[in-house]
Design a protein around this motif. Structure first.
Motif, short mmCIF file in Angstrom:
data_model
loop_
_atom_site.label_atom_id
_atom_site.label_comp_id
_atom_site.label_asym_id
_atom_site.label_seq_id
_atom_site.Cartn_x
_atom_site.Cartn_y
_atom_site.Cartn_z
N LEU A 83 41.62 43.71 23.32
CA LEU A 83 41.23 43.53 24.72
C LEU A 83 41.90 44.53 25.65
N VAL A 84 43.20 44.76 25.47
CA VAL A 84 43.93 45.61 26.43
C VAL A 84 43.60 47.09 26.31
N GLU A 85 43.04 47.50 25.16
CA GLU A 85 42.73 48.93 25.02
C GLU A 85 41.31 49.25 25.48
N ARG A 86 40.54 48.23 25.89
CA ARG A 86 39.17 48.49 26.36
C ARG A 86 39.23 49.42 27.57
N PRO A 87 38.27 50.32 27.67
CA PRO A 87 38.30 51.26 28.80
C PRO A 87 38.19 50.53 30.15
N ASN A 88 38.66 51.20 31.20
CA ASN A 88 38.66 50.58 32.52
C ASN A 88 37.27 50.23 33.02
N GLY A 89 36.29 51.09 32.71
CA GLY A 89 34.93 50.86 33.21
C GLY A 89 34.91 50.83 34.73
N SER A 90 34.10 49.92 35.28
CA SER A 90 34.05 49.78 36.74
C SER A 90 35.20 48.86 37.16
N TYR A 91 35.35 48.67 38.47
CA TYR A 91 36.42 47.79 38.93
C TYR A 91 36.21 46.37 38.41
N ALA A 92 34.95 45.99 38.28
CA ALA A 92 34.65 44.65 37.77
C ALA A 92 35.13 44.51 36.32
N LEU A 141 40.43 37.24 42.64
CA LEU A 141 39.40 38.27 42.80
C LEU A 141 38.17 37.98 41.95
N VAL A 142 38.38 37.41 40.77
CA VAL A 142 37.23 37.05 39.93
C VAL A 142 36.38 36.01 40.66
N MET A 143 37.02 35.04 41.31
CA MET A 143 36.26 34.02 42.03
C MET A 143 35.55 34.62 43.25
N ARG A 144 36.24 35.48 43.95
CA ARG A 144 35.63 36.10 45.12
C ARG A 144 34.42 36.95 44.76
N LEU A 145 34.57 37.77 43.72
CA LEU A 145 33.49 38.70 43.39
C LEU A 145 32.39 38.02 42.58
N GLY A 146 32.77 37.05 41.75
CA GLY A 146 31.74 36.32 41.02
C GLY A 146 30.85 35.57 41.99
N ASP A 147 31.47 35.00 43.00
CA ASP A 147 30.75 34.24 44.01
C ASP A 147 30.48 35.11 45.24
N GLY A 148 30.38 36.42 45.03
CA GLY A 148 30.21 37.35 46.16
C GLY A 148 28.77 37.75 46.35
N THR A 149 28.52 39.05 46.36
CA THR A 149 27.14 39.54 46.52
C THR A 149 26.43 39.46 45.17
N ALA A 150 25.11 39.66 45.21
CA ALA A 150 24.33 39.64 43.96
C ALA A 150 24.86 40.71 43.02
N GLU A 151 25.22 41.86 43.58
CA GLU A 151 25.69 42.95 42.72
C GLU A 151 27.06 42.66 42.13
#
Lengths: 250, 94
Positions: A83-92, A141-151
């Protein structure tokens, strides 16, 4: 191979590798405040990695220092979970990786504060204070963004679906875990699974995200030194200086 | 970003400090995250025991042009400055 040494490498390598990943964000965070927060988390984790690896070197008894363990091992000698070596990807992606790790990390450290090994209990106690904050932040932040905009919702759900297969390994015990459990040094890896699923389930529900099946097929091997291809690139960058100029010091 | 994340002012009370002191500004969508962000941006070195955040728009400030009217009168009235009394050691910090 000494089992406690192996176990300490796992603890140290998790913190070291995730710290290295977070460091890649420095200067590129989506906001100044986020940039600082990720750098802070990375510094907390590098501090923890140093404590675990220094103790690992001591337990090994061959005179290897924390630096030698960090900078002079190859990918197959690293014991971090995938898990910890997975690339950063997007901020999400980074945020979801952090949340999934933090929520497990805190449970693990909590258990380790009761370790029969006084040194492990002491390091866990110190690390737990930092990780309590890491989890507070990543869960928020997971709660804010999960329950944030559609994107933001879609991106977090994608990140969750993508990373889920790397969570099984966190609870997968092997001989090393069994030996340490028998010594009272660590709990079995599997005991954290139910509390983790319950806790993550609550957060993901609040975040309006759909938790993948706990029965899903899981990737594993990191704890035994079998890593994904990204690990080599990560180490090539992290270890460049010592590889190019052996013995070089600041 | 600044459209959605308003500006906040952070105040931190240090370990031995008697009062919260202004430490700087930050952006955050709400108070809870503003406190987290203040912690991350301003308190890495064990500085604080307490954090206040307040929306910058909630702060009313005196205007520099009013400086004379607000502060000058007291300077010319020497009896307003309690410098004529020996102060007991114990109240040094008052």
């Amino acid at each position: 191979m000494d089992d406690k040494f192996e176990y300490l490498l796992r603890l140290g390598d998790n913190a070291l590798v995730l710290s290295q990943r977070l460091t890649e964000w420095v200067g590129k965070g989506p906001a100044l405040e986020e940039d600082m927060a990720l750098a802070n988390t990375a510094l907390d984790l590098i501090g923890q990695a140093r404590l675990w690896l220094a103790y690992a070197g001591e337990v090994e008894g061959l005179g290897r220092t924390e630096d030698q363990l960090a900078f002079l091992r190859d990918a197959h000698q690293f014991r971090n979970v995938l898990l910890v070596e997975r690339p950063n990807g997007s901020y999400a992606d980074t945020l979801m990786r952090q949340y999934l790790f933090d929520s497990w990390h805190l449970l693990l450290l909590d258990a380790l504060t009761r370790s029969a090994d006084g040194q492990i209990a002491a390091i866990a106690e110190k690390a737990r204070k930092e990780v309590t904050y890491h989890l507070r932040r990543s869960a928020d932040l997971v709660m804010r963004l999960g329950d944030g905009t559609a994107e933001s919702h879609r991106r977090l759900q994608d990140a969750l679906d993508e990373l889920w297969m790397y969570t099984g390994e966190l609870f997968e015990g092997d001989d090393v875990d069994a030996v340490l459990q028998a010594q009272g040094v660590a709990d079995s890896a599997a005991t954290l699974r139910e509390p983790w699923l319950a806790q993550v389930g609550r957060t993901l529900t609040t975040a309006t995200l759909t938790m993948p099946s706990s029965q899903a097929w899981m990737q594993k091997g990191g704890k035994q030194g079998r890593h994904t291809e990204q690990m080599g690139f990560l180490l090539a960058e992290m270890q460049f200086l010592q590889r190019a100029y052996p013995g070089q010091q600041w | 970003m600044s459209k959605e994340w308003p500006l906040w002012e952070g105040f931190i009370r240090s370990q031995h400090g008697l009062a919260h002191k202004h430490v700087g500004s930050l952006h955050a969508p709400d108070a809870e995250m503003a406190i987290n962000n203040a912690r991350d941006v301003y308190t890495r070195r064990n500085e604080g025991v307490g954090i206040w955040v307040v929306r910058a728009s909630e702060i009313a400030s005196s205007s520099p042009g009013d400086k004379t009217a607000l502060f000058e009168p007291s300077n010319s009235k020497v009896y307003r400055h309690p410098t004529f009394f020996p102060m007991p050691e114990e109240v040094k910090n008052l």
